[in-house]
Design a protein around this motif. Structure first.
Motif, PDB file in Angstrom:
ATOM      1  N   SER A   7       0.803  -1.228   0.000  1.00  0.00           N
ATOM      2  CA  SER A   7       0.000   0.000   0.000  1.00  0.00           C
ATOM      3  C   SER A   7       0.833   1.274   0.000  1.00  0.00           C
ATOM      4  CB  SER A   7      -0.941   0.006   1.204  1.00  0.00           C
ATOM      5  OG  SER A   7      -0.229  -0.269   2.409  1.00  0.00           O
ATOM      6  N   ILE A  10      -0.560   3.930  -2.232  1.00  0.00           N
ATOM      7  CA  ILE A  10      -1.817   4.509  -1.735  1.00  0.00           C
ATOM      8  C   ILE A  10      -1.533   5.621  -0.741  1.00  0.00           C
ATOM      9  CG2 ILE A  10      -3.946   4.017  -0.470  1.00  0.00           C
ATOM     10  CD1 ILE A  10      -3.770   1.138  -1.607  1.00  0.00           C
ATOM     11  N   ALA A  13      -0.390   8.701  -2.436  1.00  0.00           N
ATOM     12  CA  ALA A  13      -1.393   9.343  -3.297  1.00  0.00           C
ATOM     13  C   ALA A  13      -2.043  10.546  -2.627  1.00  0.00           C
ATOM     14  CB  ALA A  13      -2.468   8.320  -3.689  1.00  0.00           C
ATOM     15  N   LEU A  32      -4.535   8.638 -10.776  1.00  0.00           N
ATOM     16  CA  LEU A  32      -5.432   7.802  -9.970  1.00  0.00           C
ATOM     17  C   LEU A  32      -5.877   6.552 -10.732  1.00  0.00           C
ATOM     18  CD1 LEU A  32      -7.633  10.528  -8.219  1.00  0.00           C
ATOM     19  CD2 LEU A  32      -5.990   8.977  -7.139  1.00  0.00           C
ATOM     20  N   LEU A  35      -3.117   4.213 -10.386  1.00  0.00           N
ATOM     21  CA  LEU A  35      -3.137   3.703  -9.010  1.00  0.00           C
ATOM     22  C   LEU A  35      -4.153   2.575  -8.884  1.00  0.00           C
ATOM     23  CD1 LEU A  35      -2.025   4.311  -6.047  1.00  0.00           C
ATOM     24  CD2 LEU A  35      -4.173   5.545  -5.724  1.00  0.00           C
ATOM     25  N   ILE A  39      -3.621  -1.361  -8.091  1.00  0.00           N
ATOM     26  CA  ILE A  39      -4.329  -2.041  -6.993  1.00  0.00           C
ATOM     27  C   ILE A  39      -4.998  -3.311  -7.511  1.00  0.00           C
ATOM     28  CG2 ILE A  39      -6.292  -1.868  -5.399  1.00  0.00           C
ATOM     29  CD1 ILE A  39      -5.613   1.125  -5.099  1.00  0.00           C
ATOM     30  N   ASN A 165       0.609  -0.698  -7.478  1.00  0.00           N
ATOM     31  CA  ASN A 165      -0.127   0.566  -7.417  1.00  0.00           C
ATOM     32  C   ASN A 165       0.826   1.747  -7.309  1.00  0.00           C
ATOM     33  OD1 ASN A 165      -0.057   1.445  -4.277  1.00  0.00           O
ATOM     34  ND2 ASN A 165      -0.312  -0.780  -4.392  1.00  0.00           N
ATOM     35  N   SER A 169       1.672   4.322 -10.670  1.00  0.00           N
ATOM     36  CA  SER A 169       1.211   5.706 -10.504  1.00  0.00           C
ATOM     37  C   SER A 169       2.369   6.693 -10.364  1.00  0.00           C
ATOM     38  CB  SER A 169       0.274   5.810  -9.287  1.00  0.00           C
ATOM     39  OG  SER A 169       0.918   5.359  -8.099  1.00  0.00           O
TER      40      SER A 169
END
Length: 301
Positions: A7, A10, A13, A32, A35, A39, A165, A169
């Motif tokens: 994560s 995340i 982000a 996003l 991302l 995920i 993720n 991103s």
């Protein structure tokens, strides 16, 4: 075994959305999307590499056409003549971003390698005052650097992984910001931008060529990357435990990249220097790769 959360991307982000959404709304929205795609990969919702590549390609093609984002001029006469004023330039930009995104995912095989590399890029851009050029404030830069550093500490201690993720991103965002910087100030050599991204991009291209030569599926991941061989070399030769071998491998690779990128940042307008550093980095990579591969395969016999 305790599962380590994937994560890191995340957590990163939240400050990126907060600081960049107003100035770069479209880029943040696509950030996003990558991302979410990462995920879905981490959760094995989209477990097919072909499907992920297809989604990446569609997102990037729509993005580059909509924003009219181009990697231009390249200062290579025949390429510029071929791309100038044609839609092919947007496909070329999408291709470059796709190489970066997947190469970044490849190098995310050791703790701190991916985040550490992009942290070096951000620090160099900040040092050259290039982030303010694209309206990223000092406050935003310091906060993002602090978050990355915190995630790095967790990563090095095996408490948190970046995951697909984060790799998808962050690499997309850094690639777009570098294109923006070059488009605003193309007195900077385009080869300085290439130098900043040489490692993940070359890792991707080299891996594809390597798999084709050894008759493997280029789309399937493997553990034959240079950082994997470096990890095995340190673990076996120095009798280090896995965590120490992992972290030291990552630090040594990024120290090399820090040295290369720092020398490039001394004269970012000087194309000849940037090309020399790119060539030196590629030859060093290839020599180190086959040296480490030979030792690793020899020990496995």
């Amino acid at each position: 075994n305790i599962s380590i959360p994937l994560s890191g991307g995340i957590f990163l982000a939240f400050p990126i959305i907060y600081f960049l959404y107003e100035a770069y709304t479209i880029i943040t929205i696509v950030y996003l999307l990558f991302l979410l795609l990462g995920i879905s990969s981490d959760l094995n919702i989209i477990d097919s590499p072909k499907k992920r590549f297809l989604f990446q390609f569609i997102i990037l093609i729509v993005f580059t056409f909509y924003t009219q984002m181009e990697v231009f001029p390249s200062r290579i006469f025949f390429i510029d003549n071929f791309l100038m004023g044609t839609f092919i330039s947007f496909f070329f930009t999408a291709f470059c971003l796709m190489v970066l995104i997947n190469g970044s995912n490849f190098i995310d095989g050791l703790n701190g390698l991916l985040l550490g590399y992009f942290l070096i890029i951000i620090l160099i851009l900040f040092h050259l005052n290039l982030l303010s050029l694209i309206e990223i404030s000092t406050e935003a830069t310091f906060f993002i650097i602090s978050i990355i550093s915190f995630i790095l500490i967790l990563n090095f201690s095996n408490q948190l992984f970046v995951g697909d993720n984060g790799a998808y991103s962050i690499s997309f965002l850094i690639g777009c910001l570098l294109i923006k910087i070059y488009n605003i100030n193309n007195y900077i050599s385009p080869y300085f931008i290439i130098l900043l991204l040489w490692y993940p991009c070359f890792e991707n291209l080299f891996s594809i060529i390597r798999k084709i030569i050894y008759k493997k599926n280029p789309l399937k991941p493997d553990n034959a990357h240079i950082h994997h061989y470096f990890f095995i070399f340190l673990k076996d030769k120095l009798n280090l435990n896995k965590l120490w071998a992992n972290n030291i491998s990552s630090l040594i690779i990024n120290l090399f990249n820090l040295m290369i990128l720092y020398f490039g940042s001394l004269k970012p307008f000087y194309t000849i220097l940037q090309i020399q550093l790119i060539v030196f980095s590629i030859f060093t990579y290839i020599f180190a790769y086959f040296f480490l591969r030979k030792i690793t395969l020899k020990n496995m016999k």
